[in-house]
Scaffold this motif. Structure first.
Motif, PDB file in Angstrom:
ATOM      1  N   ILE A 128       0.886  -1.164   0.000  1.00 38.63           N
ATOM      2  CA  ILE A 128       0.000   0.000   0.000  1.00 38.63           C
ATOM      3  C   ILE A 128       0.920   1.209   0.000  1.00 38.63           C
ATOM      4  O   ILE A 128       1.564   1.523   1.006  1.00 38.63           O
ATOM      5  N   ARG A 129       1.017   1.879  -1.114  1.00 38.36           N
ATOM      6  CA  ARG A 129       2.095   2.820  -1.404  1.00 38.36           C
ATOM      7  C   ARG A 129       2.099   4.063  -0.517  1.00 38.36           C
ATOM      8  O   ARG A 129       3.160   4.576  -0.161  1.00 38.36           O
ATOM      9  N   ASN A 130       0.936   4.578  -0.172  1.00 41.87           N
ATOM     10  CA  ASN A 130       0.820   5.857   0.523  1.00 41.87           C
ATOM     11  C   ASN A 130       1.488   6.939  -0.328  1.00 41.87           C
ATOM     12  O   ASN A 130       1.076   7.165  -1.453  1.00 41.87           O
ATOM     13  N   THR A 131       2.560   7.587   0.157  1.00 39.87           N
ATOM     14  CA  THR A 131       3.206   8.655  -0.622  1.00 39.87           C
ATOM     15  C   THR A 131       4.534   8.225  -1.228  1.00 39.87           C
ATOM     16  O   THR A 131       5.251   9.053  -1.801  1.00 39.87           O
ATOM     17  N   ALA A 132       4.881   6.955  -1.111  1.00 45.92           N
ATOM     18  CA  ALA A 132       6.171   6.487  -1.642  1.00 45.92           C
ATOM     19  C   ALA A 132       6.224   6.675  -3.155  1.00 45.92           C
ATOM     20  O   ALA A 132       5.236   6.452  -3.857  1.00 45.92           O
ATOM     21  N   THR A 133       7.382   7.051  -3.641  1.00 48.28           N
ATOM     22  CA  THR A 133       7.557   7.278  -5.080  1.00 48.28           C
ATOM     23  C   THR A 133       8.590   6.362  -5.704  1.00 48.28           C
ATOM     24  O   THR A 133       8.688   6.286  -6.936  1.00 48.28           O
ATOM     25  N   SER A 134       9.378   5.659  -4.882  1.00 48.93           N
ATOM     26  CA  SER A 134      10.400   4.780  -5.442  1.00 48.93           C
ATOM     27  C   SER A 134      10.684   3.611  -4.515  1.00 48.93           C
ATOM     28  O   SER A 134      10.455   3.682  -3.305  1.00 48.93           O
ATOM     29  N   ALA A 135      11.159   2.534  -5.124  1.00 48.30           N
ATOM     30  CA  ALA A 135      11.693   1.388  -4.380  1.00 48.30           C
ATOM     31  C   ALA A 135      13.188   1.362  -4.623  1.00 48.30           C
ATOM     32  O   ALA A 135      13.636   1.411  -5.774  1.00 48.30           O
ATOM     33  N   VAL A 136      13.956   1.300  -3.553  1.00 49.29           N
ATOM     34  CA  VAL A 136      15.412   1.302  -3.667  1.00 49.29           C
ATOM     35  C   VAL A 136      15.936  -0.067  -3.246  1.00 49.29           C
ATOM     36  O   VAL A 136      15.657  -0.538  -2.141  1.00 49.29           O
ATOM     37  N   VAL A 137      16.689  -0.680  -4.164  1.00 47.46           N
ATOM     38  CA  VAL A 137      17.270  -1.999  -3.923  1.00 47.46           C
ATOM     39  C   VAL A 137      18.759  -1.817  -3.660  1.00 47.46           C
ATOM     40  O   VAL A 137      19.475  -1.243  -4.497  1.00 47.46           O
ATOM     41  N   THR A 138      19.237  -2.292  -2.527  1.00 52.37           N
ATOM     42  CA  THR A 138      20.655  -2.222  -2.187  1.00 52.37           C
ATOM     43  C   THR A 138      21.218  -3.634  -2.142  1.00 52.37           C
ATOM     44  O   THR A 138      20.795  -4.452  -1.321  1.00 52.37           O
ATOM     45  N   TYR A 139      22.144  -3.922  -3.024  1.00 51.79           N
ATOM     46  CA  TYR A 139      22.718  -5.258  -3.130  1.00 51.79           C
ATOM     47  C   TYR A 139      23.862  -5.438  -2.130  1.00 51.79           C
ATOM     48  O   TYR A 139      24.406  -4.466  -1.590  1.00 51.79           O
ATOM     49  N   SER A 140      24.228  -6.688  -1.909  1.00 48.85           N
ATOM     50  CA  SER A 140      25.263  -6.998  -0.916  1.00 48.85           C
ATOM     51  C   SER A 140      26.622  -6.423  -1.287  1.00 48.85           C
ATOM     52  O   SER A 140      27.487  -6.275  -0.422  1.00 48.85           O
ATOM     53  N   ASP A 141      26.818  -6.084  -2.565  1.00 47.56           N
ATOM     54  CA  ASP A 141      28.081  -5.452  -2.969  1.00 47.56           C
ATOM     55  C   ASP A 141      27.997  -3.924  -2.909  1.00 47.56           C
ATOM     56  O   ASP A 141      28.868  -3.225  -3.443  1.00 47.56           O
ATOM     57  N   SER A 142      26.912  -3.407  -2.280  1.00 48.51           N
ATOM     58  CA  SER A 142      26.694  -1.968  -2.053  1.00 48.51           C
ATOM     59  C   SER A 142      26.216  -1.206  -3.279  1.00 48.51           C
ATOM     60  O   SER A 142      25.989   0.005  -3.194  1.00 48.51           O
ATOM     61  N   THR A 143      26.036  -1.861  -4.417  1.00 51.37           N
ATOM     62  CA  THR A 143      25.425  -1.183  -5.558  1.00 51.37           C
ATOM     63  C   THR A 143      23.925  -1.083  -5.315  1.00 51.37           C
ATOM     64  O   THR A 143      23.347  -1.837  -4.519  1.00 51.37           O
ATOM     65  N   THR A 144      23.281  -0.139  -5.993  1.00 45.12           N
ATOM     66  CA  THR A 144      21.856   0.087  -5.783  1.00 45.12           C
ATOM     67  C   THR A 144      21.112   0.131  -7.109  1.00 45.12           C
ATOM     68  O   THR A 144      21.698   0.360  -8.170  1.00 45.12           O
ATOM     69  N   GLN A 145      19.815  -0.076  -7.019  1.00 44.41           N
ATOM     70  CA  GLN A 145      18.917   0.036  -8.166  1.00 44.41           C
ATOM     71  C   GLN A 145      17.647   0.719  -7.690  1.00 44.41           C
ATOM     72  O   GLN A 145      17.086   0.346  -6.652  1.00 44.41           O
ATOM     73  N   THR A 146      17.206   1.743  -8.422  1.00 46.53           N
ATOM     74  CA  THR A 146      16.004   2.478  -8.037  1.00 46.53           C
ATOM     75  C   THR A 146      14.891   2.196  -9.035  1.00 46.53           C
ATOM     76  O   THR A 146      15.100   2.256 -10.247  1.00 46.53           O
ATOM     77  N   ILE A 147      13.719   1.872  -8.498  1.00 45.78           N
ATOM     78  CA  ILE A 147      12.555   1.550  -9.328  1.00 45.78           C
ATOM     79  C   ILE A 147      11.479   2.588  -9.062  1.00 45.78           C
ATOM     80  O   ILE A 147      11.040   2.770  -7.919  1.00 45.78           O
ATOM     81  N   ALA A 148      11.046   3.285 -10.098  1.00 44.61           N
ATOM     82  CA  ALA A 148       9.984   4.285  -9.954  1.00 44.61           C
ATOM     83  C   ALA A 148       8.644   3.587  -9.736  1.00 44.61           C
ATOM     84  O   ALA A 148       8.349   2.565 -10.363  1.00 44.61           O
ATOM     85  N   LEU A 149       7.839   4.140  -8.840  1.00 40.79           N
ATOM     86  CA  LEU A 149       6.538   3.557  -8.519  1.00 40.79           C
ATOM     87  C   LEU A 149       5.420   4.305  -9.231  1.00 40.79           C
ATOM     88  O   LEU A 149       5.469   5.536  -9.344  1.00 40.79           O
ATOM     89  N   PRO A 150       4.396   3.601  -9.684  1.00 40.62           N
ATOM     90  CA  PRO A 150       3.221   4.275 -10.256  1.00 40.62           C
ATOM     91  C   PRO A 150       2.409   4.934  -9.148  1.00 40.62           C
ATOM     92  O   PRO A 150       2.674   4.746  -7.957  1.00 40.62           O
ATOM     93  N   SER A 151       1.394   5.682  -9.541  1.00 47.13           N
ATOM     94  CA  SER A 151       0.616   6.462  -8.571  1.00 47.13           C
ATOM     95  C   SER A 151      -0.512   5.679  -7.922  1.00 47.13           C
ATOM     96  O   SER A 151      -1.227   6.205  -7.074  1.00 47.13           O
ATOM     97  N   SER A 152      -0.712   4.436  -8.294  1.00 45.76           N
ATOM     98  CA  SER A 152      -1.785   3.614  -7.724  1.00 45.76           C
ATOM     99  C   SER A 152      -1.598   3.432  -6.220  1.00 45.76           C
ATOM    100  O   SER A 152      -0.469   3.444  -5.714  1.00 45.76           O
TER     101      SER A 152
END
Length: 376
Positions: free
Chosen positions: A171-195
């Motif tokens: 249930i998103r509320n006001t969140a706009t992104s999902a941030v993935v942090t891998y064990s090697d410290s690299t990250t990936q950001t996923i934009a969230l829809p407005s639903s």
């Protein structure tokens, strides 16, 4: 006239549980009228879907109770797409509603009843969850992303294969992104829809570094974290058996996945209906041939049943997989074809290491389609 709402559900209420409102009329000059009843007009998209009436609740003097859960559950289903590679909205999983409350009465026992509508109102949302009775008592919007919100899965961390598809729902509320942090410290950001409800790919759909052994996922608005930190641990398969992935609707309205990577047994239950015919033919003689049919099949149906065996699992997984056994919506995937199946396991025991040492799970499913053959 002083009609008020003295109890109402959470802003986000599980659709398959009770959605209760308590209404109070403070004026004795009103609630003592002849033929007095409270009215609740339930609306979706501004259109009335049910107009309910109830007398004063037994044992009280001026209160009415409405439970609109069974009405609203008809307006949610589920959202699942095997081919998702980005975050998607789940519009089937949630429904906004409003309720307008009033009452009716007459000035005499046999007089004309007059309705007084929309004297007070409330709005809310239901999503496609079904909490068990114990968890429902302590439910207080903890699945809404508002600081440490929980993802819509009963298991608080997962272990999956590198090649396994998986999702997290929220249930998103006001969140706009999902941030993935891998064990090697690299990250990936996923934009969230407005639903209001979203599903986020969190398995092999991600760009997982080859050396990563786990990753953490959080939902954010800007730099502010709104969710729990959800850890997914990776394992590399080493099995001589072909794998079968199961995707199932969990009790919180999201879809979880589980991989069966041991023995798979496919069985077919075959049901035949026959009729008796006359094998004789009249020609130069009245006779039959050895190739003639006397009993003929006119209806042959086979049901495909599959028994799956998992690898060793943990206590946490054993508890979580009860959700799979109870799930009303299950898909089976062999890496090529997604098939709708029904669970055929009717009893389940949660295992504990202290008494069971090591354990796995056996799981029975039936294809939802029967296979029909030609008629004679």
């Amino acid at each position: 006239m002083a009609l008020s709402i003295t109890q109402q559900p959470n802003a986000y209420q599980p659709a398959y549980n009770d959605t209760n409102f308590v209404i109070t009329e403070s004026s004795g000059a009103i609630y003592t009228k002849d033929n007095f009843k409270f009215i609740g007009d339930v609306k979706v998209n501004s259109a009335s879907i049910a107009k309910l009436k109830t007398p004063i609740y037994y044992g009280s003097t001026n209160k009415g109770v409405f439970n609109i859960g069974r009405i609203l559950e008809n307006y949610v289903s589920y959202d699942f797409n095997l081919n998702d590679t980005s975050a998607s909205g789940c519009t089937n999983s949630i429904k906004d509603y409003s309720v307008e409350f009033g009452y009716e009465f007459s000035t005499s026992a046999t007089g004309t009843i007059t309705e007084y509508l929309n004297l007070t109102s409330a709005t809310g949302s239901v999503w496609n969850a079904s909490l068990n009775p114990i968890d429902l008592v302590s439910y207080s919007s903890q699945y809404t992303m508002s600081g440490s919100g929980k993802f819509l899965t009963p298991i608080r961390s997962k272990t999956i294969s590198r090649t396994q598809k998986d999702w997290l729902y929220a249930i998103r509320n006001t969140a706009t992104s999902a941030v993935v942090t891998y064990s090697d410290s690299t990250t990936q950001t996923i934009a969230l829809p407005s639903s209001k409800v979203v599903r986020i790919p969190c398995g092999s759909q991600l760009t997982i570094p080859s050396g990563a052994t786990y990753y953490d996922i959080v939902l954010k608005v800007g730099a502010t974290t709104l969710s729990e930190t959800y850890r997914i641990t990776l394992f590399d398969e080493c099995s001589k058996y072909e794998t079968t992935d199961i995707f199932f609707l969990n009790s919180l309205g999201g879809f979880d996945s589980f991989r069966f990577d041991k023995v798979r047994r496919d069985n077919y239950a075959i049901e035949r209906k026959q009729y008796t015919s006359n094998p004789y033919t009249l020609g130069a003689t009245y006779a039959y041939q050895t190739s003639s049919f006397k009993s003929k099949n006119y209806d042959t149906i086979s049901t495909h049943r599959v028994k799956l065996f998992s690898n060793w699992i943990t206590e946490q997984q054993s508890e979580w997989l009860r959700d799979l056994i109870e799930s009303p919506v299950v898909f089976m995937y062999d890496g090529v074809t997604l098939v709708a199946v029904n669970v055929d396991t009717n009893a389940y025991e949660v295992k504990r290491h202290v008494q069971d040492k090591v354990f796995n799970i056996e799981f029975d499913v039936v294809y939802s389609f029967e296979n029909k053959r030609q008629r004679q």
